[in-house]
Write a protein that holds these residues in place. Structure first.
Motif, PDB file in Angstrom:
ATOM      1  N   HIS A  53       0.949  -1.279  -0.042  1.00 35.06           N
ATOM      2  CA  HIS A  53       0.212  -0.007  -0.206  1.00 35.06           C
ATOM      3  C   HIS A  53       0.884   1.296   0.008  1.00 35.06           C
ATOM      4  O   HIS A  53       2.000   1.199   0.555  1.00 35.06           O
ATOM      5  CB  HIS A  53      -0.986  -0.093   1.147  1.00 35.06           C
ATOM      6  N   GLU A  54       0.544   2.286  -0.670  1.00 35.36           N
ATOM      7  CA  GLU A  54       1.287   3.561  -1.018  1.00 35.36           C
ATOM      8  C   GLU A  54       1.425   4.079   0.533  1.00 35.36           C
ATOM      9  O   GLU A  54       2.440   5.128   0.619  1.00 35.36           O
ATOM     10  CB  GLU A  54       0.631   4.582  -1.886  1.00 35.36           C
ATOM     11  N   GLN A  55       0.595   3.874   1.500  1.00 32.27           N
ATOM     12  CA  GLN A  55       1.057   4.589   2.827  1.00 32.27           C
ATOM     13  C   GLN A  55       1.821   3.924   3.468  1.00 32.27           C
ATOM     14  O   GLN A  55       2.323   4.204   4.727  1.00 32.27           O
ATOM     15  CB  GLN A  55      -0.389   4.677   3.445  1.00 32.27           C
ATOM     16  N   VAL A  56       2.247   2.572   3.349  1.00 33.38           N
ATOM     17  CA  VAL A  56       3.352   1.986   4.030  1.00 33.38           C
ATOM     18  C   VAL A  56       4.762   2.164   3.703  1.00 33.38           C
ATOM     19  O   VAL A  56       5.147   2.043   2.375  1.00 33.38           O
ATOM     20  CB  VAL A  56       3.213   0.473   3.830  1.00 33.38           C
ATOM     21  N   PRO A  57       5.393   2.889   4.361  1.00 32.95           N
ATOM     22  CA  PRO A  57       6.982   3.447   4.108  1.00 32.95           C
ATOM     23  C   PRO A  57       7.770   2.138   3.576  1.00 32.95           C
ATOM     24  O   PRO A  57       7.514   1.027   4.066  1.00 32.95           O
ATOM     25  CB  PRO A  57       7.331   3.930   5.431  1.00 32.95           C
ATOM     26  N   PHE A  58       8.653   2.325   2.600  1.00 34.45           N
ATOM     27  CA  PHE A  58       9.487   1.525   2.364  1.00 34.45           C
ATOM     28  C   PHE A  58      10.405   0.813   3.740  1.00 34.45           C
ATOM     29  O   PHE A  58      10.517  -0.399   3.625  1.00 34.45           O
ATOM     30  CB  PHE A  58      10.552   1.983   1.001  1.00 34.45           C
ATOM     31  N   GLU A  59      10.836   1.637   4.363  1.00 32.46           N
ATOM     32  CA  GLU A  59      11.690   1.223   5.654  1.00 32.46           C
ATOM     33  C   GLU A  59      10.789  -0.032   6.497  1.00 32.46           C
ATOM     34  O   GLU A  59      11.372  -0.846   6.899  1.00 32.46           O
ATOM     35  CB  GLU A  59      12.112   2.329   6.394  1.00 32.46           C
ATOM     36  N   PHE A  60       9.406   0.325   6.516  1.00 34.47           N
ATOM     37  CA  PHE A  60       8.848  -0.879   7.359  1.00 34.47           C
ATOM     38  C   PHE A  60       8.584  -2.217   6.479  1.00 34.47           C
ATOM     39  O   PHE A  60       8.778  -3.293   6.881  1.00 34.47           O
ATOM     40  CB  PHE A  60       7.461  -0.167   7.749  1.00 34.47           C
ATOM     41  N   ILE A  61       8.423  -1.989   4.921  1.00 32.78           N
ATOM     42  CA  ILE A  61       8.406  -3.084   4.131  1.00 32.78           C
ATOM     43  C   ILE A  61       9.639  -4.043   4.206  1.00 32.78           C
ATOM     44  O   ILE A  61       9.743  -4.967   4.383  1.00 32.78           O
ATOM     45  CB  ILE A  61       7.956  -2.573   2.642  1.00 32.78           C
ATOM     46  N   ASP A  62      10.773  -3.278   4.207  1.00 25.84           N
ATOM     47  CA  ASP A  62      12.121  -3.756   4.391  1.00 25.84           C
ATOM     48  C   ASP A  62      12.254  -4.552   5.573  1.00 25.84           C
ATOM     49  O   ASP A  62      12.791  -5.482   5.732  1.00 25.84           O
ATOM     50  CB  ASP A  62      12.844  -2.565   4.285  1.00 25.84           C
ATOM     51  N   GLN A  63      11.624  -3.922   6.791  1.00 29.01           N
ATOM     52  CA  GLN A  63      11.696  -4.766   8.036  1.00 29.01           C
ATOM     53  C   GLN A  63      11.145  -5.972   7.838  1.00 29.01           C
ATOM     54  O   GLN A  63      11.404  -7.152   8.384  1.00 29.01           O
ATOM     55  CB  GLN A  63      11.212  -3.622   9.105  1.00 29.01           C
ATOM     56  N   VAL A  64       9.837  -6.010   7.343  1.00 27.71           N
ATOM     57  CA  VAL A  64       9.114  -7.375   7.192  1.00 27.71           C
ATOM     58  C   VAL A  64       9.799  -8.309   6.460  1.00 27.71           C
ATOM     59  O   VAL A  64       9.812  -9.459   6.739  1.00 27.71           O
ATOM     60  CB  VAL A  64       7.603  -6.849   6.494  1.00 27.71           C
ATOM     61  N   PHE A  65      10.468  -7.641   5.256  1.00 25.34           N
ATOM     62  CA  PHE A  65      11.060  -8.598   4.366  1.00 25.34           C
ATOM     63  C   PHE A  65      12.369  -9.379   5.197  1.00 25.34           C
ATOM     64  O   PHE A  65      12.546 -10.374   5.079  1.00 25.34           O
ATOM     65  CB  PHE A  65      11.639  -7.959   3.223  1.00 25.34           C
ATOM     66  N   LYS A  66      13.144  -8.551   6.142  1.00 19.32           N
ATOM     67  CA  LYS A  66      13.981  -8.996   6.806  1.00 19.32           C
ATOM     68  C   LYS A  66      13.658 -10.215   7.866  1.00 19.32           C
ATOM     69  O   LYS A  66      14.363 -11.147   7.881  1.00 19.32           O
ATOM     70  CB  LYS A  66      14.844  -7.991   7.536  1.00 19.32           C
TER      71      LYS A  66
END
Length: 249
Positions: free
Chosen positions: A82-95
């Motif tokens: 979603h466009e309101q989810v910052p990349f930095e948090f998406i990256d944390q989920v992926f990690k």
């Protein structure tokens, strides 16, 4: 948002992000939004303010506590891209997903363009599966975006299936899920729409999972999960050595 779920093609759900917004006709009767309505106004509840996007960093470590390997539907109550989810948090989920290799993480998005935009900046491990939702012919372009993502398993969820979808390009697709809409306001799915996709999967040797016809019956399994008397609950075989190629036009 339970650890265990009744969704037939997964074992558990994990929601480090909650909330979403409507983007296409398939969102009209969103099951996740419907679940949250009874919690609006309840002080301290995650959905006290409704179906708004919220990051939940306190939930990031949940998969680490689940010792038994399982398939995990990630962000079942939201859209990770979603466009309101910052990349930095998406990256944390992926990690987290990369670290917890005993689990298989299943991501599903309608925001295929942002998926492709961020994909090169993310670390993809073989236990991360990614799919797009395609509810009608108008959303078929999401598949072309998905085909460029370097995931070990790429899948399409035709749910809720709202119309006939012919000539699906299944190049590089490892799994297809089909299902009708459920709930009080469910829109009807025709049998022919589901069998049309199933037949394309058979021709292209793509595993096919038929979830349900939907409607108000709410049945799990049995006739509601069968096409022509056959229950199709196939799962993909991950291709860890995938080499990406340009999808056919």
């Amino acid at each position: 948002m339970s650890y265990r779920t009744s969704i037939e093609w997964t074992d558990s759900t994990w929601n480090p992000i909650i909330g979403c917004s409507k983007i296409s006709p398939g969102c009209k009767n969103c099951y996740a939004e419907a679940i949250t309505k009874r919690f609006v106004g309840i002080k301290g509840h995650p959905f006290e303010l409704g179906f708004q996007i919220r990051m939940r960093p306190d939930k990031l470590n949940e998969p680490a506590r689940w010792k038994t390997p399982r398939k995990i539907f990630t962000c079942s109550m939201s859209d990770l891209f979603h466009e309101q989810v910052p990349f930095e948090f998406i990256d944390q989920v992926f990690k987290v997903m990369v670290t917890e290799k005993r689990h298989t993480f299943q991501l599903l998005t309608k925001r295929s363009e942002r998926l492709v935009e961020l994909s090169p900046r993310l670390t993809w491990s073989p236990n991360i599966w990614v799919g797009v939702s395609v509810e009608s012919e108008e959303q078929k372009s999401r598949i072309q975006y998905l085909q460029t993502v370097p995931a070990a398993v790429r899948f399409i969820s035709f749910e809720p299936l709202l119309g006939s979808i012919s000539h699906v390009n299944l190049s590089g697709i490892d799994w297809v899920i089909v299902g009708g809409e459920s709930g009080v306001h469910a829109r009807k799915m025709e049998v022919e729409w589901a069998t049309e996709i199933r037949d394309q999967c058979i021709t292209n040797h793509v595993p096919f999972f038929f979830k349900q016809f939907g409607g108000r019956r709410g049945k799990k399994g049995g006739e509601d999960a069968a096409l022509d008397g056959v229950v199709w609950h196939e799962f993909p075989t991950p291709k860890f050595d995938r080499m990406l190629s340009t999808p056919d036009e």
